[in-house]
Design an enzyme around this catalytic site. Structure first.
Site, mmCIF file in Angstrom:
data_model
loop_
_atom_site.group_PDB
_atom_site.id
_atom_site.type_symbol
_atom_site.label_atom_id
_atom_site.label_comp_id
_atom_site.label_asym_id
_atom_site.label_seq_id
_atom_site.Cartn_x
_atom_site.Cartn_y
_atom_site.Cartn_z
ATOM 1 C CE LYS A 1 -3.422 -0.962 -0.640
ATOM 2 N NZ LYS A 1 -3.626 -1.970 -2.144
ATOM 3 C CB THR B 1 3.361 -1.570 -5.208
ATOM 4 O OG1 THR B 1 3.222 -1.739 -3.758
ATOM 5 C CG2 THR B 1 4.314 -2.770 -5.642
ATOM 6 C CB THR B 2 -0.422 -0.248 -8.365
ATOM 7 O OG1 THR B 2 -0.587 -1.247 -7.307
ATOM 8 C CG2 THR B 2 -1.092 -0.548 -9.513
ATOM 9 C CD1 TRP B 3 1.733 6.271 -10.056
ATOM 10 C CD2 TRP B 3 2.032 7.146 -7.938
ATOM 11 N NE1 TRP B 3 1.875 7.427 -10.242
ATOM 12 C CE2 TRP B 3 1.961 8.163 -8.893
ATOM 13 C CE3 TRP B 3 1.830 7.503 -6.641
ATOM 14 C CZ2 TRP B 3 1.607 9.364 -8.538
ATOM 15 C CZ3 TRP B 3 1.508 8.833 -6.229
ATOM 16 C CH2 TRP B 3 1.725 9.841 -7.083
ATOM 17 C CD1 TRP C 1 -0.789 -11.130 -13.488
ATOM 18 C CD2 TRP C 1 -2.140 -9.470 -13.019
ATOM 19 N NE1 TRP C 1 -2.038 -11.401 -14.029
ATOM 20 C CE2 TRP C 1 -2.833 -10.280 -13.818
ATOM 21 C CE3 TRP C 1 -2.879 -8.101 -12.403
ATOM 22 C CZ2 TRP C 1 -4.108 -10.114 -14.158
ATOM 23 C CZ3 TRP C 1 -4.160 -8.089 -12.738
ATOM 24 C CH2 TRP C 1 -4.872 -9.030 -13.676
ATOM 25 C CD1 TRP D 1 4.452 -8.206 -5.073
ATOM 26 C CD2 TRP D 1 3.093 -7.929 -7.002
ATOM 27 N NE1 TRP D 1 3.538 -6.924 -5.141
ATOM 28 C CE2 TRP D 1 3.157 -6.722 -6.482
ATOM 29 C CE3 TRP D 1 2.576 -8.193 -8.241
ATOM 30 C CZ2 TRP D 1 2.173 -5.778 -6.912
ATOM 31 C CZ3 TRP D 1 1.764 -7.183 -8.861
ATOM 32 C CH2 TRP D 1 1.659 -5.936 -7.876
ATOM 33 C CG HIS E 1 4.385 -6.432 -0.974
ATOM 34 N ND1 HIS E 1 4.653 -5.081 -1.365
ATOM 35 C CD2 HIS E 1 3.400 -6.758 -1.551
ATOM 36 C CE1 HIS E 1 3.563 -4.857 -2.068
ATOM 37 N NE2 HIS E 1 2.810 -5.717 -2.228
ATOM 38 C CB SER F 1 -4.035 2.407 1.990
ATOM 39 O OG SER F 1 -3.967 1.992 0.636
ATOM 40 C CG MET G 1 -1.996 4.722 -13.311
ATOM 41 S SD MET G 1 -0.784 4.745 -12.149
ATOM 42 C CE MET G 1 -1.211 3.128 -11.284
ATOM 43 C CE LYS H 1 -11.317 9.669 0.669
ATOM 44 N NZ LYS H 1 -11.174 10.282 1.928
ATOM 45 N N GLY H 2 -5.979 7.888 -3.602
ATOM 46 C CA GLY H 2 -4.811 8.183 -4.228
ATOM 47 C C GLY H 2 -4.449 9.591 -3.520
#
Ligand code: A3P
Length: 300
Positions: free
Chosen positions: A57, A60-62, A85, A90, A112, A142, A236, A262-263
């Site tokens: 959280k 990572t995705t960003w 992915w 990961w 992670h 998050s 995104m 929310k970002g």
């Protein structure tokens, strides 16, 4: 997406059970002690590898999205056609540990893992780590929301209960505090970049430039612009290749709330009571004692 069907056969709920490996909790199903042990001891790291390492959280995705567009010189086609992915598996997950072996260089790999469980081979390699950290209060919030929609995670209970579990490291991947303290031992090394979610928010373009230079892939101005445009929260949120809407709802139930939620920075202020905030601050001071680095969230 057969990988996901294997993890959660049609109609079956995931167990939400955890196992412990060397004191760290992992959700069953997506992870196994055998895979974690293999990745720690036997995983072959290549000098060309680029790892995105985070406590869950933290962005990572960003960062997967940012690096996916950087490595293609600003061309977003890869990020728009291949699920994230597959672009940056990961390494500690059962499917990720297998798919990584077939990938061409340079491999983009997410993780992670706390430093003590990270592939040992990395420490004798020239592979790079981009470590993204985030205000732990926002990480907690998050993760609290994510735990409600993720099929493999324990129900977080009330925010009060979850706060205690978070502070005690009784969550997947263990303690946030141990995670950052462990990885900060790499600070100053050439193959380690420490960057925060808050810096990405404050100056995305400058951060993208820094990341691109760190991975040895500096960009022209137009390419930089393209990375910024394609990794904006709203862009995104609409990209099915990174918003996880391709996952079946037993794994991620986005009818109950979005993964790209929310970002923003500071959402913890809408969640913590004054006394929760005090409890957090005290634990933070105790656990972070002796760490010299200053963080963007220090003034919070
Ligand atoms: P919130 O739940 O606070 O919205 P991870 O990818 O490590 O699991 O982190 C997920 C968090 O990063 C979520 O935080 C998500 O909304 C946020 N995030 C992902 N992409 C983002 C972007 N482009 N801009 C801002 N926040 C982003």
């Amino acid at each position: 997406h057969t990988i996901w069907e294997l993890l959660a056969p049609a109609g079956e709920k995931m167990t939400r059970a955890y196992f412990t490996y060397k004191g760290i909790k992992f959700p069953t199903g997506l992870y196994s002690p055998e895979t974690i042990s293999y990745v720690e001891k036997d995983f072959k790291v290549r000098d060309e590898d680029i790892f995105i390492v985070t406590y869950p959280k933290s962005g990572t995705t960003w960062m997967i999205e940012i690096l996916s567009v950087i490595l293609k010189d600003g061309d977003p086609s890869w990020a728009r056609t291949v699920p994230n992915w597959e672009r940056a598996p990961w390494c500690e997950t059962i499917p990720g540990s297998l798919s990584i072996m077939q990938m061409p260089n340079p491999r983009l790999i997410s993780s992670h893992l706390p430093i003590q469980l990270f592939p040992r081979d990395f420490f004798n390699s020239k592979a790079k780590v981009v470590y993204i950290s985030r205000n732990p209060r926002d990480v907690l919030v998050s993760l609290y929301h994510y735990s409600k929609i993720a099929g493999h995670l324990k129900d977080p209970g009330t925010l009060d209960q979850f706060l205690q579990n978070f502070l005690n490291g009784e969550v997947q991947f263990g303690s946030w505090f141990d995670h950052i303290k462990g990885w900060m031992r790499m600070e100053g090394k050439d193959n380690f970049l420490f960057i925060t979610y808050e810096e990405l928010q404050e100056d995305l373009r400058g951060s993208v430039r820094r990341v691109s230079e760190f991975v040895g892939h500096p960009l022209e101005e137009a390419a930089l612009d393209s990375v910024v445009e394609n990794t904006d929260f709203r862009t995104m949120k609409e990209n099915t290749m990174c918003n996880y809407t391709l996952l079946p709802s037993v794994i991620l139930d986005q009818r109950q709330g979005a993964f790209l939620r929310k970002g923003v920075c500071g959402d913890w202020k809408n969640h913590f009571t004054a006394s929760q905030s005090e409890v957090f601050d005290q634990a933070y001071r105790e656990k972070m004692q002796g760490l010299k680095t200053s963080f963007p969230w220090d003034e919070d």
